[in-house]
Structure formats: structure tokens, C-alpha cells
Design an enzyme around this catalytic site. Sequence first.
Site, mmCIF file in Angstrom:
data_model
loop_
_atom_site.group_PDB
_atom_site.id
_atom_site.type_symbol
_atom_site.label_atom_id
_atom_site.label_comp_id
_atom_site.label_asym_id
_atom_site.label_seq_id
_atom_site.Cartn_x
_atom_site.Cartn_y
_atom_site.Cartn_z
ATOM 1 N N ARG A 33 -2.568 -2.329 4.691
ATOM 2 C CA ARG A 33 -3.060 -3.706 4.534
ATOM 3 C C ARG A 33 -2.438 -4.645 5.570
ATOM 4 O O ARG A 33 -3.047 -5.621 5.976
ATOM 5 C CB ARG A 33 -2.819 -4.169 3.091
ATOM 6 C CG ARG A 33 -1.387 -4.259 2.701
ATOM 7 C CD ARG A 33 -1.190 -4.273 1.181
ATOM 8 N NE ARG A 33 -1.332 -2.945 0.582
ATOM 9 C CZ ARG A 33 -1.201 -2.694 -0.716
ATOM 10 N NH1 ARG A 33 -0.951 -3.679 -1.569
ATOM 11 N NH2 ARG A 33 -1.345 -1.469 -1.182
ATOM 12 N N LYS A 83 7.876 8.360 1.341
ATOM 13 C CA LYS A 83 7.084 9.141 0.391
ATOM 14 C C LYS A 83 7.817 10.428 0.013
ATOM 15 O O LYS A 83 8.610 10.935 0.812
ATOM 16 C CB LYS A 83 5.745 9.530 1.033
ATOM 17 C CG LYS A 83 4.769 8.394 1.219
ATOM 18 C CD LYS A 83 3.481 8.907 1.864
ATOM 19 C CE LYS A 83 2.474 7.779 2.074
ATOM 20 N NZ LYS A 83 1.979 7.191 0.820
#
Length: 494
Positions: free
Chosen positions: A347, A273
Site C-alpha cells: 500500500r 514473515k
Amino acid sequence: MTLNLTFDSPESIPSEALAVVIYEGDRQEALLDRLDSLTGGLIGDLRRSGEASGKAFETALVHRPQGLAAPRLLLVGAGKPENFDAANLRKAAGTALRRLKEKGVHEFVFVASGPLPAPARVAAAAEGLVAADFEPDSYKTDKKDDKRIDRVAIAATREAGVEAALDRGVIVGEAQNFARALSNEPANLLTPKDLVARAEQMARESGLEIEVLDEARMRELGMGALLGVAQGSAEPPALIVLRYRPPEPPTSAVHLGLVGKAVTFDTGGISIKPADGMEKMKYDMAGGAGMIAVMRALAKLKPAVPVSAFVPTVENMPGSRAQRPGDIVTALSGKTVEVINTDAEGRLILADAITWARRQGATHLVDAATLTGAIVVALGYYNVGVFTNDQPFCDRLLASARDSGEKMWPMPLDDDYKEQLKSIIADLPNVGPRWGGAITAAMFLKEFAETTPWVHLDIAGTAWLEDARPYMPKGPTGVGVRTLIDLAMKMGAS
Ligand code: BES
Ligand code: ZN
Ligand code: ZN
């Protein structure tokens, strides 16, 4: 802070301050007319001058009102009377607490007024007061101890069930704050191991059963999706399982499974990120913290339905052993996943936790996760994104959200979106194309929920408050906790 009930008439209760709700417009409660005449028309004056317009969560504080036992009167705006509900009362109570705390008041009376039955008013006021008392400043060394509320008396009418409602409200508010305290912890002080220790301590204190699956056990079981995320970090992962069983053997086969994402820090991994705002990724465990907090409350409230929480916890780091974009992992369910982007890690860990929850007998699943930036684009900071494979179950959850004053908004999840989840080499990629990212993330999870009724809550936009509200400081919100406690209680009652 302690809360208690009072049934005396508010004007005669000696305390540092009396806080009452005031509406927009001319329709006010009888109490306000009485206070107006006792104070020699003070409230009418304030209303006419516009200082107490009744606008939602606007406040006016008056010293030495005549005719009242308390030396201060706080009027808290609650908006239009026709819109007033438990959610407004919760926020009005919270606003009163934060305003009076800031003014150095230590103890006050809050009148839980409004059109609802007294137990509902008392529970909402108690929840609002306890949640508003949370401060995110746990590591400040020069805390001003004079800004502290010690005691609040909730003024209500004597009706059956008000005492139990007060206890329930406190338990729910404290659970929300428990989740917030965990979410606020920095990632150096709350690693997966630390989260396990906190869950163990809570389980011990609450009398809940806890089982912790360590790395070796997860490898044995074949949780390749979860382990792939964890392998870039020196901190070992865990799957925390908390179990609540009702005191009486349940009459139905329903077993609620709560799955919460607990990435103690999300750097993004090799798909790293940007630095700007990365510090916020300490709250990427808010879903898991919320589920642990729900279990804490259920241990006290004892719903008539078994509930288990499954909290996969990892740190997503770009270490030398980290998984790479393009890697293929085999999930516990047997499905293979092409890891296109290592930042879509939530996920992956949820996939294995959901499969494990199903194998452990959960008949209904709810997961909560700070899953996607895309949900923030879609819904902003106000609504949780809700996805499901079972509309009737989802409707029950949405009803609980409404009753709990947590805003949640249904999102689509039809098979067209599955077209966006295609890999040429494996069963599934872990990301789809750019648009509709919150939906493809949910679609990925749906592949693992299979036939079990399941609701997914994407709380990325709602688990952290960027700007203080009158009833809540900046920082972690504990969103979802109140709704899921309510859902479990209602599933037990039906
Ligand atoms: N933890 C983030 C999602 C997030 C974003 C939480 C903002 C809280 C605030 C998640 O793991 C993530 O990085 N998602 C990616 C998915 C993308 C790579 C498909 C995202 O949303 O950018
Ligand atoms: Zn991520
Ligand atoms: Zn994440």
C-alpha cells in the site's frame, strides 16, 4: 505453438486427435449426434457407461474411432448446457490441450462449439489454448521435448470477424502468459532492475513509450512512502511508466491509468514473515507484471483510448538501512504515514504510484496488487477482491471480468472502515486492526485515489494456483490481464 482456423467438417479433418465438447444430460449439439452415428454409437456407449458423463472438464480419450479421419477422439466435459458460456469454452479448450499434451499428441483439432457467435467462440478457444500451453518449468534442465503441442486447428463456422477473433485471442492469451512468466521468476533473477529491463525490452518491441523514474528522481519528487520500503534493500527501486497513445487523437478526455504492485520479493522487512511459505513472496510483483502484460497486448490491439501503466518496483528487505515500525514517511501526496508494520509495504508503494498516475493525467485508475493475506481468508483462491470509490466504473470492470472469465467479487469500502485507520502521530497508519484487513488496506489506497474514479483488485489469493486445474498448471495465473485488456478495449469503443 501455432493456432489456425478450419471451416471443414471436423470428422473429415486429418490430424492426430479430434477434441469435442460434451454436455451433461441428454441435450447435446447436432455435431455430437453426427459423430455418434459415424462412430457406430461410440459416444452413446461412453455416455451410458459413465465414462463420458459430460461433467465439467472430465475427459474421455478413445483410440481408432471408426468413421473419423483422426485416430483419436477426445471428449471434454463442459457441465450443464444451460450454464455453458465463453468461460467454460475457454476452460474446455485448455483441458483438451493439457490432456492431449500429456498423452504425447503434437497437433489436434478443437471444435469451438456452443451457443455463442463464432467470433466469441474462436477468441475464447484461442485464449484457453494459449493459456493452457504455459508451463512453469523454465529452469528444469531435463525438459521432455516430446510433450509439446505444435499446432491446433480451431474448427468454427465461417462468420465475419472470426479471423480477427483468432488474432485477438492469441494476443490476449500470450499477454496472460507474459505476466505469468514474469511472476514465476525467482527474486534473485528478477530484481527491480531486471523488471525494468524486461519492461524496456517489451516497450521497444511493441513500440510503446517508456519512462523509468529512478531513486534520485523519486527523492526529488518526494515519493517518501515508496522510498521508505526500498531503503532496506541493496537493490535500487524504480517506478516504471509505460504509455500507449491511440493512433487517432481521442475524442474524449478519458485516460486509463493502470497501477500494479511489483515487490520483487517481500520478506516483510523488519516485521519479517515466517519462513514457511516465504518463497512464494517472489510473486508479490504479479500485479505489476500484469499491468506490463496488458500494455503489451494493447500496443497490438490499439484501443481508442490512451492508457498508461505505473509500476512501482522495490524489494522489501530487512537490511541495516531498513525502515522500522514506528517510522513516519511523507508520501508524494503530502500525507504523512506512520509505518506500524513494514510488511504492509504494498500500500505504501502504491500510494505514491497512484498519486503520480493522477498527476500524469489519468482520469480513471485501476490497481492490481497481491496486497493482503486477509483477502485469501475472505475469498479463498477463486475470486479477486474488488474495491472501489466509483460504482459505475467498477460495474464496467466487473462486466469485463465476466466476459473474460475471471472471477471477481465486490467488497465493501464505506467510511465506517476509515475509523480503523487512525494514528495519533501522523495522518494515517499503514495498518488497521486485525479484522477486515483487506478492506483497511483498500481504505488506505482510497485516501490516495482521492476523487479519481478508481478500482482496486486484491489478487493475493488468485495470482498463484496452489493445485493444478485440468486447464491450468500449478503456479502463476496472470489473473486480471484478460479483464483489463477487455476494459481498455471497451472504454475505447464507447
Ligand atoms: N504480499 C503480502 C500479501 C500476500 C499474502 C500476498 C499472501 C500473497 C499471498 C503483503 O505485503 C503483506 O504482507 N500483507 C500483510 C499485511 C498486514 C501486515 C497488515 C498481510 O496480509 O499479512
Ligand atoms: Zn508484505
Ligand atoms: Zn507484499
